[in-house]
Design a protein around this motif. Structure first.
Motif, PDB file in Angstrom:
ATOM      1  N   SER A  73       0.827  -1.207   0.000  1.00 17.53           N
ATOM      2  CA  SER A  73       0.000   0.000   0.000  1.00 17.53           C
ATOM      3  C   SER A  73       0.862   1.259   0.000  1.00 17.53           C
ATOM      4  N   ILE A  74       1.933   1.243   0.780  1.00 13.78           N
ATOM      5  CA  ILE A  74       2.837   2.396   0.850  1.00 13.78           C
ATOM      6  C   ILE A  74       3.525   2.618  -0.491  1.00 13.78           C
ATOM      7  N   PHE A  75       4.114   1.545  -1.027  1.00 17.60           N
ATOM      8  CA  PHE A  75       4.807   1.666  -2.310  1.00 17.60           C
ATOM      9  C   PHE A  75       3.818   1.974  -3.430  1.00 17.60           C
ATOM     10  N   GLY A  76       2.665   1.296  -3.407  1.00 19.02           N
ATOM     11  CA  GLY A  76       1.659   1.504  -4.441  1.00 19.02           C
ATOM     12  C   GLY A  76       1.128   2.927  -4.442  1.00 19.02           C
ATOM     13  N   GLY A  77       0.796   3.445  -3.265  1.00 20.04           N
ATOM     14  CA  GLY A  77       0.304   4.814  -3.167  1.00 20.04           C
ATOM     15  C   GLY A  77       1.340   5.823  -3.635  1.00 20.04           C
ATOM     16  N   SER A  78       2.581   5.616  -3.224  1.00 17.68           N
ATOM     17  CA  SER A  78       3.668   6.528  -3.624  1.00 17.68           C
ATOM     18  C   SER A  78       3.893   6.485  -5.126  1.00 17.68           C
ATOM     19  N   PHE A  79       3.856   5.280  -5.706  1.00 15.45           N
ATOM     20  CA  PHE A  79       4.084   5.118  -7.136  1.00 15.45           C
ATOM     21  C   PHE A  79       2.959   5.774  -7.948  1.00 15.45           C
ATOM     22  N   LEU A  80       1.718   5.637  -7.488  1.00 10.90           N
ATOM     23  CA  LEU A  80       0.583   6.260  -8.177  1.00 10.90           C
ATOM     24  C   LEU A  80       0.696   7.789  -8.152  1.00 10.90           C
ATOM     25  N   ILE A  81       1.090   8.330  -7.016  1.00 14.46           N
ATOM     26  CA  ILE A  81       1.240   9.784  -6.896  1.00 14.46           C
ATOM     27  C   ILE A  81       2.370  10.269  -7.807  1.00 14.46           C
ATOM     28  N   TYR A  82       3.436   9.481  -7.905  1.00 17.00           N
ATOM     29  CA  TYR A  82       4.553   9.824  -8.796  1.00 17.00           C
ATOM     30  C   TYR A  82       4.095   9.819 -10.261  1.00 17.00           C
ATOM     31  N   LEU A  83       3.328   8.798 -10.657  1.00 13.95           N
ATOM     32  CA  LEU A  83       2.816   8.734 -12.033  1.00 13.95           C
ATOM     33  C   LEU A  83       1.876   9.897 -12.314  1.00 13.95           C
ATOM     34  N   ALA A  84       1.064  10.260 -11.315  1.00 10.21           N
ATOM     35  CA  ALA A  84       0.153  11.401 -11.465  1.00 10.21           C
ATOM     36  C   ALA A  84       0.956  12.682 -11.719  1.00 10.21           C
ATOM     37  N   TYR A  85       2.047  12.827 -11.000  1.00  5.43           N
ATOM     38  CA  TYR A  85       2.913  13.996 -11.178  1.00  5.43           C
ATOM     39  C   TYR A  85       3.491  14.037 -12.593  1.00  5.43           C
ATOM     40  N   LEU A  86       3.962  12.879 -13.098  1.00  3.28           N
ATOM     41  CA  LEU A  86       4.537  12.838 -14.447  1.00  3.28           C
ATOM     42  C   LEU A  86       3.512  13.214 -15.509  1.00  3.28           C
ATOM     43  N   ILE A  87       2.305  12.693 -15.379  1.00  4.99           N
ATOM     44  CA  ILE A  87       1.252  12.991 -16.356  1.00  4.99           C
ATOM     45  C   ILE A  87       0.866  14.471 -16.284  1.00  4.99           C
TER      46      ILE A  87
END
Length: 201
Positions: A73-87
């Protein structure tokens, strides 16, 4: 056997079709290039296959532990937020720019995005655990059920990005901008929800 395949196919569609982080990512990349969307999908499908293997060989219990799910959950949430930032950062990118002038990400990068996002998503584990329970309860043929599941997922990750890519010429620059903004917002929301669910339990 036919029933097992059909039931597996429907389960596969149940995993692939709902609007979630992976489909948002596939659509966002498919607008730029069809192959990009397919590679994201293949990465996600590979992670699904890995969890299916865990279930078949009885290894899923090692993954389905509170400490592992919390870490995911920690890694998944962080990764999703990172992808959101890139987009969001690339929201102004012109979709009608000639292909030869666009710097495309490496195939391996796209594949790993799809693979990682699906692998570290606790909801993926939950879905496949539910699916395996359903298959066992109905006494379906494991091989044909899995074959049906993978067939449905493969169909979705090839046809859906194709349709999105073909429709890109009808998308104005302003619409493209808002697609990116909404995609980033949704992925950010999915990421935040992972952290909220983590704190709720």
């Amino acid at each position: 056997m036919a029933l097992s395949f059909v039931e597996g196919f429907l389960l596969g569609l149940g995993a692939a079709v709902p609007l979630g982080p992976i489909n948002i990512l596939i659509m966002n990349e498919a607008v730029k290039r069809y192959k990009n969307g397919v590679l994201i999908g293949l990465g996600a499908m590979s992670a699904d296959m890995l969890y299916l293997l865990f279930i078949v060989f009885g290894l899923i219990s090692f993954v389905n532990q509170p400490i592992v799910l919390d870490a995911l959950s920690i890694f998944g949430g962080s990764f999703l937020i990172y992808l959101a930032y890139l987009i969001f950062k690339n929201k102004d990118a012109k979709i009608q720019t000639p292909q030869e002038t666009i710097k495309h990400p490496k195939n391996s990068t796209l594949y790993l995005k799809g693979f990682t996002l699906t692998l570290i998503n606790p909801y993926t584990i939950g879905f496949w655990l539910s699916a395996s329970g359903y298959v066992a309860a109905k006494e379906l043929d494991t091989f044909f059920t899995i074959f049906g599941m993978l067939g449905a997922i493969l169909l979705w990750i090839t046809v859906m990005p194709y349709l999105v890519h073909k429709a890109k010429h009808k998308i104005s620059q302003n619409v493209s901008y808002w697609i990116s903004v909404i995609s980033a917002f949704l992925l950010f929301g999915f990421g935040i929800m992972m952290f909220i669910n983590l704190l709720a339990f």
